[in-house]
Design a protein around this motif. Structure first.
Motif, PDB file in Angstrom:
ATOM      1  N   GLY A 122      61.253  22.716  91.951  1.00  0.00           N
ATOM      2  CA  GLY A 122      61.002  21.814  93.073  1.00  0.00           C
ATOM      3  C   GLY A 122      59.516  21.615  93.311  1.00  0.00           C
ATOM      4  O   GLY A 122      59.046  20.490  93.522  1.00  0.00           O
ATOM      5  N   SER A 123      58.743  22.716  93.249  1.00  0.00           N
ATOM      6  CA  SER A 123      57.303  22.610  93.487  1.00  0.00           C
ATOM      7  C   SER A 123      56.644  21.730  92.441  1.00  0.00           C
ATOM      8  O   SER A 123      55.814  20.875  92.766  1.00  0.00           O
ATOM      9  CB  SER A 123      56.659  23.999  93.448  1.00  0.00           C
ATOM     10  OG  SER A 123      57.237  24.825  94.413  1.00  0.00           O
ATOM     11  N   LEU A 124      57.026  21.942  91.188  1.00  0.00           N
ATOM     12  CA  LEU A 124      56.432  21.147  90.115  1.00  0.00           C
ATOM     13  C   LEU A 124      56.758  19.667  90.289  1.00  0.00           C
ATOM     14  O   LEU A 124      55.866  18.802  90.215  1.00  0.00           O
ATOM     15  CB  LEU A 124      56.981  21.614  88.765  1.00  0.00           C
ATOM     16  CG  LEU A 124      56.159  22.654  88.023  1.00  0.00           C
ATOM     17  CD1 LEU A 124      56.918  23.153  86.808  1.00  0.00           C
ATOM     18  CD2 LEU A 124      54.821  22.036  87.597  1.00  0.00           C
ATOM     19  N   ILE A 125      58.026  19.395  90.520  1.00  0.00           N
ATOM     20  CA  ILE A 125      58.431  17.994  90.673  1.00  0.00           C
ATOM     21  C   ILE A 125      57.770  17.381  91.900  1.00  0.00           C
ATOM     22  O   ILE A 125      57.291  16.244  91.879  1.00  0.00           O
ATOM     23  CB  ILE A 125      59.963  17.891  90.761  1.00  0.00           C
ATOM     24  CG1 ILE A 125      60.566  18.245  89.403  1.00  0.00           C
ATOM     25  CG2 ILE A 125      60.396  16.503  91.207  1.00  0.00           C
ATOM     26  CD1 ILE A 125      62.073  18.258  89.377  1.00  0.00           C
ATOM     27  N   GLY A 126      57.722  18.172  92.983  1.00  0.00           N
ATOM     28  CA  GLY A 126      57.120  17.663  94.212  1.00  0.00           C
ATOM     29  C   GLY A 126      55.654  17.321  94.029  1.00  0.00           C
ATOM     30  O   GLY A 126      55.206  16.228  94.391  1.00  0.00           O
ATOM     31  N   ALA A 127      54.901  18.252  93.436  1.00  0.00           N
ATOM     32  CA  ALA A 127      53.477  17.992  93.232  1.00  0.00           C
ATOM     33  C   ALA A 127      53.292  16.816  92.281  1.00  0.00           C
ATOM     34  O   ALA A 127      52.410  15.969  92.470  1.00  0.00           O
ATOM     35  CB  ALA A 127      52.787  19.235  92.684  1.00  0.00           C
ATOM     36  N   GLY A 128      54.155  16.736  91.265  1.00  0.00           N
ATOM     37  CA  GLY A 128      54.035  15.668  90.276  1.00  0.00           C
ATOM     38  C   GLY A 128      54.294  14.301  90.866  1.00  0.00           C
ATOM     39  O   GLY A 128      53.566  13.341  90.583  1.00  0.00           O
ATOM     40  N   THR A 129      55.314  14.166  91.726  1.00  0.00           N
ATOM     41  CA  THR A 129      55.575  12.854  92.321  1.00  0.00           C
ATOM     42  C   THR A 129      54.643  12.600  93.491  1.00  0.00           C
ATOM     43  O   THR A 129      54.308  11.456  93.774  1.00  0.00           O
ATOM     44  CB  THR A 129      57.032  12.718  92.807  1.00  0.00           C
ATOM     45  OG1 THR A 129      57.401  13.948  93.378  1.00  0.00           O
ATOM     46  CG2 THR A 129      57.959  12.368  91.674  1.00  0.00           C
ATOM     47  N   GLY A 130      54.206  13.697  94.144  1.00  0.00           N
ATOM     48  CA  GLY A 130      53.308  13.528  95.282  1.00  0.00           C
ATOM     49  C   GLY A 130      52.010  12.839  94.911  1.00  0.00           C
ATOM     50  O   GLY A 130      51.464  12.067  95.689  1.00  0.00           O
ATOM     51  N   ILE A 131      51.519  13.094  93.690  1.00  0.00           N
ATOM     52  CA  ILE A 131      50.236  12.501  93.314  1.00  0.00           C
ATOM     53  C   ILE A 131      50.353  11.001  93.063  1.00  0.00           C
ATOM     54  O   ILE A 131      49.354  10.319  92.935  1.00  0.00           O
ATOM     55  CB  ILE A 131      49.624  13.169  92.058  1.00  0.00           C
ATOM     56  CG1 ILE A 131      50.541  12.981  90.852  1.00  0.00           C
ATOM     57  CG2 ILE A 131      49.331  14.623  92.301  1.00  0.00           C
ATOM     58  CD1 ILE A 131      49.859  13.281  89.533  1.00  0.00           C
ATOM     59  N   LEU A 132      51.573  10.481  92.978  1.00  0.00           N
ATOM     60  CA  LEU A 132      51.730   9.036  92.759  1.00  0.00           C
ATOM     61  C   LEU A 132      51.840   8.358  94.114  1.00  0.00           C
ATOM     62  O   LEU A 132      52.857   8.477  94.782  1.00  0.00           O
ATOM     63  CB  LEU A 132      52.983   8.762  91.929  1.00  0.00           C
ATOM     64  CG  LEU A 132      52.997   9.420  90.552  1.00  0.00           C
ATOM     65  CD1 LEU A 132      54.353   9.267  89.905  1.00  0.00           C
ATOM     66  CD2 LEU A 132      51.919   8.815  89.675  1.00  0.00           C
ATOM     67  N   PRO A 133      50.784   7.636  94.537  1.00  0.00           N
ATOM     68  CA  PRO A 133      50.830   7.025  95.864  1.00  0.00           C
ATOM     69  C   PRO A 133      52.027   6.088  95.988  1.00  0.00           C
ATOM     70  O   PRO A 133      52.292   5.311  95.082  1.00  0.00           O
ATOM     71  CB  PRO A 133      49.523   6.234  95.954  1.00  0.00           C
ATOM     72  CG  PRO A 133      48.698   6.650  94.797  1.00  0.00           C
ATOM     73  CD  PRO A 133      49.582   7.290  93.794  1.00  0.00           C
ATOM     74  N   GLY A 134      52.751   6.202  97.075  1.00  0.00           N
ATOM     75  CA  GLY A 134      53.861   5.280  97.302  1.00  0.00           C
ATOM     76  C   GLY A 134      55.207   5.816  96.883  1.00  0.00           C
ATOM     77  O   GLY A 134      56.238   5.301  97.306  1.00  0.00           O
ATOM     78  N   ILE A 135      55.262   6.831  96.043  1.00  0.00           N
ATOM     79  CA  ILE A 135      56.561   7.406  95.670  1.00  0.00           C
ATOM     80  C   ILE A 135      56.849   8.565  96.612  1.00  0.00           C
ATOM     81  O   ILE A 135      57.782   8.513  97.405  1.00  0.00           O
ATOM     82  CB  ILE A 135      56.583   7.885  94.203  1.00  0.00           C
ATOM     83  CG1 ILE A 135      56.198   6.727  93.283  1.00  0.00           C
ATOM     84  CG2 ILE A 135      57.924   8.496  93.849  1.00  0.00           C
ATOM     85  CD1 ILE A 135      57.304   6.091  92.507  1.00  0.00           C
ATOM     86  N   GLY A 136      56.021   9.609  96.536  1.00  0.00           N
ATOM     87  CA  GLY A 136      55.981  10.641  97.554  1.00  0.00           C
ATOM     88  C   GLY A 136      57.246  11.434  97.822  1.00  0.00           C
ATOM     89  O   GLY A 136      58.198  11.416  97.063  1.00  0.00           O
ATOM     90  N   GLY A 137      57.197  12.134  98.980  1.00  0.00           N
ATOM     91  CA  GLY A 137      58.217  13.116  99.321  1.00  0.00           C
ATOM     92  C   GLY A 137      59.620  12.562  99.422  1.00  0.00           C
ATOM     93  O   GLY A 137      60.583  13.238  99.070  1.00  0.00           O
ATOM     94  N   GLY A 138      59.767  11.338  99.919  1.00  0.00           N
ATOM     95  CA  GLY A 138      61.097  10.769 100.118  1.00  0.00           C
ATOM     96  C   GLY A 138      61.894  10.754  98.838  1.00  0.00           C
ATOM     97  O   GLY A 138      63.107  10.967  98.843  1.00  0.00           O
ATOM     98  N   ALA A 139      61.236  10.489  97.705  1.00  0.00           N
ATOM     99  CA  ALA A 139      61.958  10.440  96.438  1.00  0.00           C
ATOM    100  C   ALA A 139      61.943  11.791  95.741  1.00  0.00           C
ATOM    101  O   ALA A 139      62.902  12.162  95.066  1.00  0.00           O
ATOM    102  CB  ALA A 139      61.346   9.375  95.538  1.00  0.00           C
TER     103      ALA A 139
END
Lengths: 327, 495, 155
Positions: free
Chosen positions: B254-271
């Motif tokens: 979860g942490s890896l996926i979260g940090a990985g998607t978090g760095i993409l502006p506009g995708i973020g935590g919701g996805a």
């Protein structure tokens, strides 16, 4: 047919409102304000314009008589037209004013997306600040200035991609106008916000983009983004040596944000408000706070504000007519 | 690069600690109240930061943001009502565990994995923010489109018993996501001449109507003068070492996926929480426990949404690109103090930036401590009779909706959505997939169309970079995998 | 009402909703003045989505009509249905009163008192009214202090 009827209905309503508004409302400003004044903010809590109004209003309060207080009301959405409509529908008693940029007053009405018919339906109290938007190219771009960009676009129609943050707004219209007057075909790419445009520029997805001056200062200093031309009339001092469209012989656009009130607000109350705003904008503390945020204070009295609005309205309407959007 | 702050004393001042604690409490409480959420908490604290020194003010907002991500899960777990969209995935396993097993345990799982995710995000921020931000720029419109499609496929994995009804739910979410002025052409789409719909269906109204109002109606049916766990048992919040060990893997994923998607502006935590949930549920040793209160099903989305909070600061600080509404407001605080986030912030404001980095980890620690302190109290919510819960939560929901935009239209909309989804829920339409479809709809559609405009209508644009090719291959592999699994299942059942 | 009827009604509502959405969409798009130069237009995806909802809802409808199992033909039982309807009605009244008359905190107070009294009526009117009044005073006071005073929001 329906739209025609609806348009006639709105026009007649607007005319009726204007007729009623011309009836003299000579409420004396003496003792004004007796209760809190509602200041409608066309932005969500914490947004850019919201924080600007929140910085300014205590200073305006201070410069009004009778221990005046403001109540801020956030009505974001629909290119500020929700907030401006709320001002339009408010009682013209001096207890409702609103902040408004130029798009809801000089663009949206022409597109038939508003209940009011234009800036003429409001009392323009005074302008507060201006903003500059630049055509920006990324580091390593082959275009050092606007001429080079336009020359390349002329030779390669549709090849140069320029990002803007929405359609028919203060960025899109000047760009379309530039294409018309320079006789070039650019590929306009629409993003949802300037932040997205910035990402696309840095990621090399587009060749150029239009962005507000204050969000590219850090990139300009680092050399990753280069503003090449100011699309608006007013220049910020930190980009003073970058030319504007006007310098290059094209029609510039304007982006200014001021305070409006419902049509028919007593003129002495208007004068009281304008005076307080003018005095507030001269307070060193406020000047410093706004300078920190790179806001270009530009106080215009009611007459100048109206003059600029009329001028811009003609320009914007002209662009929409040239594009075939309006007849 | 010397990444250690010169003077840690700058960080551990009384003002900073107090500000972090205040932000944490406010964020957690607002996150937990359906409708209010992180954005409003951050927006409301913003004016307070004007009077504070820059570091203290910014840390307060970051603490609010971080704690709000966890706070959203509190109501998701206890009431089945996600306080924030990022907590929507937590409902699936968190709520069953709270009701059937132990609310205290469910909250502890959530808090622990959230904190680990938060700290993971903090380390990402400290060590690799600059290269990571540059890497994120490789993801342009075509890649965003493909990521959105992968997200939608992750939703497919969650589908309930009735495949057709689940598909209809996903479609309803996508449709809801298309309402409003079309970004690319300015055309009004299904706005029914309501100016309030021009910017789309208000996320808060949608979320509250769908989850909260419909759930309140359900609660009335369950009995008004009873409570979820009437006897007040199972409120203890401790986890055994064995239980902690069980969530190590999902938390890391979860942490890896979260940090990985978090760095993409506009995708973020919701996805990101759905990506994490889908991956963990597919790779788990006990896939059958998912949806019924699996600790892994709590740990995965919870760690990912907090890790994405740290991840989202990467493009914001390094490039000046805010990835979400909450970050945009935090950016306002920077600008208010005369600081421009962007490439120079690491040199021009070095002490401040590293203060923020270490402070961010401190906010996570504060979140854990405040969470430990408040969890027993929160879990007692389930002992409160429904009569109190329903009436008070209903009022709070309505306030939350109104506070975001002052629009009565949104209140009526939420009430209508609440009634419709109450019926849909009772008819076994899956509700949790609606919200993620709603979040993904604009990402998928806008980026698809923008990509085509960028390429002047040429579909090659979706295979033009190494990243897009990898994403396409992932989609193909996932599709192939699920078809293969289907065939295998059919064979075993028939033969 | 049986589950089967409810399912059918829902499918029909969804079909009608999808058609209404598509009609409104295509109507406003037909008045559009400007389209992006290349690629897929603004109505393409929404029309596909609406079409899929209609098709899948028809499938659901047909499947449901053919399903005559006991579970599906059973009557829907909703415990406390009266309370749900009353709650809905009270919230509608609250919203109307708030929107058109104002006085937010007064309305909150009345709504909370009414809901709580109703929900706890089995303990006797007097008892439930007392508890309701106390809860309503405390909650409204808390909301007023938090939103009205500390956060200076106007309702």
């Amino acid at each position: 047919m329906f739209t025609f009827l609806k348009k006639t209905a709105t026009t007649s309503l607007a005319v009726a409102a204007m007729v009623m508004a011309t009836a003299p409302t000579m409420v004396a400003a003496e003792g004004y304000p007796e209760k809190p004044i509602t200041w409608i903010v066309p932005d969500g809590a914490g947004g850019g314009l919201d924080t600007i109004v929140r910085t300014i209003y205590p200073f305006v309060e201070k410069n009004l008589p009778n221990d005046a207080t403001f109540v801020l009301k956030n009505l974001p959405g629909a290119t500020q037209t929700i907030a401006v409509s709320a001002v339009y529908n408010a009682e013209p008693d001096g207890y409702t004013i609103g902040q408004a940029s130029v798009a809801p007053l000089t663009i949206m009405p022409h597109l038939g997306k508003t209940s009011y018919s234009g800036y003429e339906d409001f009392e323009l109290i005074s302008n507060v600040f201006d903003a500059a938007h630049y055509i920006v190219v990324p580091e390593g771009s082959p275009f050092a200035n606007l001429e080079e960009l336009l020359a390349h676009a002329k030779a390669n129609p549709g090849e140069v991609r320029v990002g803007v943050d929405g359609v028919f707004n203060v960025q899109h219209l000047p760009l379309l106008n530039l294409e018309l007057s320079a006789e070039v075909d650019l590929n306009e790419i629409t993003y949802k916000s300037s932040a997205e445009t910035k990402k696309a520029l840095l990621g090399g997805e587009i060749e150029a983009g239009i962005m507000p001056s204050h969000i590219i200062i850090s990139e300009y200093e680092a050399g990753t983004l280069n503003p090449i031309v100011d699309v608006m009339e007013v220049k910020p001092d930190y980009f003073a040596d970058i030319p504007s469209l006007k310098d290059l012989g094209y029609t510039p656009s304007q982006l200014f944000v001021g305070v409006i009130a419902p049509k028919g607000t007593p003129s002495d109350i208007q004068a009281t408000l304008a005076g307080a705003i003018e005095a507030a904008l001269q307070e060193p503390e406020l000047i410093e706070a706004l300078a920190k945020r790179k806001i270009m204070i530009n106080y215009n009295d009611s007459e100048t504000y109206l003059g600029r609005m009329q001028e811009l309205d003609v320009v914007n309407k002209g662009i929409l007519v040239d594009l075939g959007v309006l007849k | 690069m010397d990444i250690f702050i010169n003077d840690l004393g700058n960080l551990f001042t009384l003002t900073n600690i107090l500000c972090i604690l205040l932000g944490t409490v406010v964020g957690m409480v607002f996150g937990a109240l359906p409708g209010l959420g992180t954005v409003i908490a951050v927006a409301l604290l913003l004016p307070v930061t004007f009077t504070l020194p820059p570091l203290a003010g910014i840390l307060m907002l970051l603490a609010t943001y971080q704690a709000g991500e966890y706070g959203g899960s509190i109501s998701a777990i206890l009431l089945g009502v996600p306080g924030t969209p990022q907590a929507a995935a937590t409902v699936i396993d968190g709520h069953p565990m709270a009701v059937n097993d132990s609310p205290g345990k469910a909250l502890s799982y959530s808090l622990l994995s959230s904190s680990i995710g938060g700290i993971f995000g903090g380390f990402v921020l400290i060590f690799i923010s600059v290269p990571l931000a540059k890497f994120a720029l490789n993801f342009g419109s075509p890649e965003y489109f493909l990521l959105g499609v992968i997200g939608l496929m992750a939703v497919g994995l969650l589908s309930g018993t009735d495949k057709i009804k689940s598909s209809i739910s996903v479609l309803l979410g996508l449709i809801a996501g298309t309402v409003g002025v079309d970004t690319l052409t300015g055309v009004n789409r299904a706005t029914f001449n309501q100016p309030e719909l021009m910017d789309g269906i208000n996320l808060v109204a949608f979320l509250v109507g769908m989850f909260a109002i419909s759930e309140l109606f359900m609660m009335i049916s369950k009995g008004l003068n009873t409570s979820y766990s009437g006897d007040g048992q199972n409120l203890k919040t401790g986890l055994t070492a064995k239980e902690v060990k069980g969530i190590v893997k999902p938390t890391l994923i979860g942490s890896l996926i979260g940090a990985g998607t978090g760095i993409l502006p506009g995708i973020g935590g919701g996805a990101s929480c759905w990506f994490a949930y889908a991956v963990v549920s597919k790779t788990s040793k006990n896939p059958e426990a998912f949806g019924k209160g699996s600790p892994e099903g709590i740990a995965a989305p919870e760690s990912s949404n907090n890790a994405s909070a740290g991840g989202a600061l990467v493009p914001f600080l390094a490039l000046g690109i805010p990835g979400s509404a909450a970050i945009a407001i935090i950016m306002g605080a920077f600008i208010m103090h005369g600081i421009q986030p962007g490439p120079n912030v690491f040199t021009a404001e070095r002490d401040l930036v590293y203060g923020i980095f270490y402070g961010f980890i401190l906010t996570t620690v504060a979140m854990y401590l405040v969470g430990r302190l408040l969890t027993p109290a929160f879990s007692r919510v389930l002992v409160v009779p429904n009569s109190f819960l329903v009436s008070i939560v209903f009022v709070l929901c309505l306030i939350g909706i109104y506070a975001s935009k002052s629009a009565f239209f949104d209140l009526w909309l939420a009430l209508g959505i609440g009634v419709v989804f109450y019926v849909l829920k009772r008819l076994n339409y899956s509700v949790s997939s609606v919200i993620i479809a709603y979040v993904l709809a604009p990402i998928i559609e806008e980026n698809f169309r923008r990509s085509l405009t960028l390429a002047n209508g040429n579909y090659d644009v979706f295979f033009s970079s190494i990243y897009s090719i990898v994403l396409v291959l992932m989609i193909v592999a996932a599709l192939g995998g699920s078809i293969f699994a289907d065939i295998k299942k059919r064979r075993t059942t028939t033969g | 009402m049986t589950w089967r009827n409810m399912n059918s009604i829902m499918s029909i509502v969804l079909i009608m909703g999808a058609i209404g959405y598509a009609l409104n969409l295509n109507h406003s798009a037909s008045q559009a003045i400007f389209f992006a130069s290349s690629g897929v237009g603004p109505t393409y995806f929404p029309n596909v989505l609406a079409g899929l909802v209609v098709i899948l809802s028809i499938v659901t409808l047909v499947k449901n009509l053919r399903d005559t199992s006991d579970g599906n033909t059973a009557k829907i039982t909703t415990p406390n249905a009266g309370y749900i309807l009353a709650t809905f009605a009270l919230v509608v009244a609250f919203l109307l009163s708030w929107q058109f008359l104002g006085f937010f905190y007064v309305n909150v107070f009345i709504l909370l008192t009414a809901l709580m009294t109703l929900y706890r009526i089995e303990f006797g009117f007097k008892n439930s009214l007392t508890v309701a009044l106390i809860t309503a005073v405390a909650t409204t006071g808390f909301l007023y202090v938090l939103f009205g005073q500390i956060l200076a929001l106007s309702f």
